[in-house]
Design a protein around this motif. Structure first.
Motif, short mmCIF file in Angstrom:
data_model
loop_
_atom_site.label_atom_id
_atom_site.label_comp_id
_atom_site.label_asym_id
_atom_site.label_seq_id
_atom_site.Cartn_x
_atom_site.Cartn_y
_atom_site.Cartn_z
N GLY A 265 71.61 58.72 39.28
CA GLY A 265 71.23 58.51 37.89
C GLY A 265 69.75 58.34 37.65
O GLY A 265 69.36 57.91 36.55
N THR A 266 68.90 58.67 38.61
CA THR A 266 67.45 58.61 38.41
C THR A 266 66.93 59.97 37.98
O THR A 266 67.21 60.98 38.62
CB THR A 266 66.73 58.19 39.71
N THR A 267 66.19 60.00 36.88
CA THR A 267 65.59 61.24 36.40
C THR A 267 64.31 61.51 37.17
O THR A 267 63.43 60.66 37.29
CB THR A 267 65.27 61.16 34.90
N LEU A 268 64.20 62.73 37.71
CA LEU A 268 63.03 63.18 38.46
C LEU A 268 62.34 64.28 37.67
O LEU A 268 62.99 65.20 37.18
CB LEU A 268 63.43 63.72 39.83
N ALA A 269 61.02 64.20 37.56
CA ALA A 269 60.22 65.27 36.97
C ALA A 269 59.41 65.89 38.11
O ALA A 269 58.56 65.22 38.70
CB ALA A 269 59.29 64.71 35.90
N LEU A 270 59.70 67.13 38.45
CA LEU A 270 59.02 67.82 39.55
C LEU A 270 57.83 68.59 39.01
O LEU A 270 57.96 69.42 38.10
CB LEU A 270 59.99 68.77 40.25
N LEU A 271 56.65 68.32 39.57
CA LEU A 271 55.40 68.84 39.05
C LEU A 271 54.65 69.61 40.14
O LEU A 271 54.80 69.32 41.32
CB LEU A 271 54.52 67.68 38.58
N PRO A 272 53.79 70.55 39.75
CA PRO A 272 53.02 71.30 40.74
C PRO A 272 51.89 70.45 41.32
O PRO A 272 51.47 69.47 40.71
CB PRO A 272 52.47 72.47 39.94
N PRO A 273 51.38 70.81 42.50
CA PRO A 273 50.27 70.07 43.09
C PRO A 273 49.07 70.02 42.12
O PRO A 273 48.78 71.01 41.44
CB PRO A 273 49.92 70.88 44.34
N GLY A 274 48.42 68.87 42.06
CA GLY A 274 47.24 68.76 41.22
C GLY A 274 47.55 68.67 39.74
O GLY A 274 46.63 68.78 38.91
#
Length: 281
Positions: A265-274
């Motif tokens: 139930g944890t929301t993850l936001a995956l982002l690009p390097p930098g």
């Protein structure tokens, strides 16, 4: 070769009802400056916490929906910051009329801690001292990170704490799929629930996983309007690949960027390097 060698703790997202009130708490009381160049509108603000960011987003709910101030509930539990002197900060918080969830104390692992909540119910930990793992998984990396740690007066984003119903599954998600190196564990002897804290390196930050031998309480329902603790932002070497690897253990969510809901139930936001909110990516 591991495709995501640079996975780092980029930010923690908090939902707030009154952005001005929250800025008074986070920038006024806790001293986090607005991140240079980041968008600051009536709907959001990015705050600089040294090794990472705090992202405030305005939401209509007056309090967290279904979230409880107990570690024994699945999902995102608290956000932690290192400081040089926990007791000095605790006195500042107390003088401002903010009640403690946990008063200043020395915790297992030989660190000094204090817990309190922001105006919208996000649980905040301040911690001082070098964590001593009961079980060390990567002595070289632990020593390297200890040597690099130099806490000053300001708050520095240190960790996001998550409770999992299945530690092996969580390690498969974060250690294996997202390539976060395992650091060590601190079990709680005498806790009849079999409570253990496990630590994974996320760049300069850390993911702290709480696990139990008994099933934790169900996570708060995923709700776009929820205030309080909302999401963990992680930069990865290849967000698209990371999303594909996680799909067997996580669910996709609507919204900007690659947002997933892990099995606890944890929301993850995956982002690009930098990734930089100032540049919009």
């Amino acid at each position: 070769m591991d495709p995501n060698p640079t996975t780092t703790l980029h930010h923690v997202e908090l939902g707030v009802v009154d952005l001005e009130r929250s800025l008074g708490f986070w920038t006024g009381l806790l001293g986090l400056p607005v991140a240079a160049g980041a968008p600051a509108t009536d709907e959001e603000a990015w705050l600089d916490a040294g090794s990472g960011l705090v992202h405030l987003v305005r939401r209509p709910r007056p309090e967290p929906a279904g979230w409880q101030v107990v570690n024994h509930q699945s999902g995102l539990r608290h956000v932690g910051f290192t400081v040089a002197d926990v007791d000095a900060w605790a006195e500042r918080v107390r003088a401002a009329g903010v009640p403690f969830a946990i008063a200043p104390m020395t915790a297992l692992g030989e660190v000094r801690i204090v817990f309190f909540s922001d105006p919208d119910g996000a649980l905040v930990e301040l911690v001082a001292g070098r964590l001593v793992h009961t079980t060390v998984w990567n002595a070289e990396l632990v020593a390297e990170r200890d040597a690099a740690a130099a806490p000053g007066e300001a708050l520095v984003l240190d960790h996001a704490a998550l409770t999992t119903a299945d530690l092996d599954r969580a390690l498969a998600t974060y250690r294996d799929d997202l390539a976060l190196p395992a650091l060590g564990q601190v079990p709680h002897p005498g806790d009849e629930r079999g409570y253990v804290r496990s630590y994974l390196a996320a760049g300069r930050g850390t993911l702290e996983l709480f696990s139990y031998d008994v099933a934790p309480l169900p996570a708060a329902a995923d709700d776009p309007g929820r205030t309080g603790l909302r999401a963990v932002g992680l930069t990865t070497g290849d967000p698209e690949l990371a999303e594909r690897r996680l799909r067997a253990r996580a669910s996709a969510l609507e919204g900007p960027g690659r947002r997933l809901l892990d099995a606890d139930g944890t929301t993850l936001a995956l982002l690009p390097p930098g990734f930089s909110p100032a540049a919009g990516g």
